[in-house]
Design a protein around this motif. Structure first.
Motif: not given
Lengths: 114, 224
Positions: B171-192
């Motif tokens: 079973l293969g699954l692609l896990l994609d994790v994005q960061v949501v800054e300030d709880g606003e979807p769409g403003r993805h940044r990369h807190p290192r």
């Protein structure tokens, strides 16, 4: 006529015997992670006509004991588990997976004639 | 008793004794369930037969399959191919429920937030040596995680059934994790720091409940 109840429990009569199975003693602890063993217990003892009606027995056990009295070639009623409980075992398979399996009817809680 | 070992192994559902390798770490979720069951048995509490109550499904066994996948190069906070070996489940056993556990690590005051968005997609027939999957498949779970810590559980019954129908060995699954800054979807940044920690420590386990019809002829119906 119903036979009289036994006055005192004899050691030879059907009853539950304690039996602890240690997985370490058997060398099975290498793949069984938990439990370390379990109280399996077992049933052993006689089921004569005089007690077949009293020892947690089925009606058929009484009939079989009765038939055995009439005809000794009929096998006697036997001492069997009448109440069992399950255990869960955590073990490792050949592919490094850990499995938790539930086994019904693994531990003898009560015995009777059957 | 030595003569009975083979019979006992077959009874457990094993063909041979596992080789004396390093004992596998027991996933916490299985430890917890095993302890709870033992306590219930000691207290004389009856269990519904042939039911994996923890996943609310019929079954008599619960397997923890370790992730054999790898991290993928990505612009996301984390992208990982999760790969689970389904061939560990014997043919006679029917999968009835699956739950993906993602250990996001401990929580500390310094690391509260930011929120994460997780998307799990199905990867058709992944091979460990086949390299990264080409494109993302059908999304099977999407989840917002406002305070990423502890173990996140994602039900994947549909994905498992899909794989079982096609007789996939993995079973293969692609896990994609994005960061949501300030709880606003769409403003993805990369807190290192958070992403680096996740990439280093994220652990995935697939819990699969199975039912062996030979052992469970009349499984209890799952509760709604």
């Amino acid at each position: 006529a119903v036979p009289a109840a036994p006055q005192a429990a004899s050691r030879s009569l059907c009853h539950r015997h304690q039996l602890f199975i240690s997985f370490r003693d058997l060398g099975w602890h290498k793949w069984i992670i938990a439990p370390k063993g379990f109280m399996a217990n077992y049933c052993q003892g006689e089921c004569p006509l005089s007690v077949a009606a009293y020892l947690n027995s089925s009606n058929y056990a009484f009939m079989q004991a009765l038939m055995q009295v009439v005809d000794p070639t009929v096998s006697p009623a036997v001492c069997v588990p009448t109440k069992l409980s399950p255990i869960s075992m955590l073990y490792q398979d050949n592919g490094d997976n850990v499995i938790l399996r539930h086994y019904e009817d693994m531990v003898v809680d009560e015995c009777g004639c059957g | 008793l030595a003569l009975g070992e083979r019979d006992f192994l077959r009874f457990l559902g094993l063909d041979a004794a596992p080789p004396p390798r390093q004992p596998q770490p027991v996933p916490r979720v299985l430890q917890k369930i095993a302890r709870e069951r033992e306590a219930a048995a000691d207290a004389g509490l009856a269990r519904a037969p042939c039911t994996v109550a923890e996943l609310g499904a019929p079954g008599d066994a619960l397997r923890a399959l370790p992730d054999r996948g790898f991290l993928l190069p990505s612009d996301s906070c984390l992208q990982r191919l999760l790969s689970f070996n389904l061939s560990a489940i014997p043919d006679r056993e029917q999968p009835t429920a699956a739950e993906l556990g993602l250990d996001l690590g401990p929580s500390t005051y310094e690391e509260l937030g930011p929120a994460l968005e997780l998307v799990v997609s199905l990867v058709p027939q992944p091979g460990l040596r086949a390299g990264p999957p080409r494109g993302r498949g059908r999304a099977v779970a999407e989840q917002s995680v406002p305070r990423p810590h502890g173990v996140l559980r994602v039900r994947l019954q549909g994905a498992l059934q899909h794989a079982a129908r096609r007789q996939w060995s993995r079973l293969g699954l692609l896990l994609d994790v994005q960061v949501v800054e300030d709880g606003e979807p769409g403003r993805h940044r990369h807190p290192r720091a958070l992403c680096a920690r996740l990439r280093r420590t994220l652990r995935a386990t697939l819990l699969v409940a199975t039912l062996d019809p030979a052992r469970c002829r009349h499984p209890a119906r799952p509760r709604r």
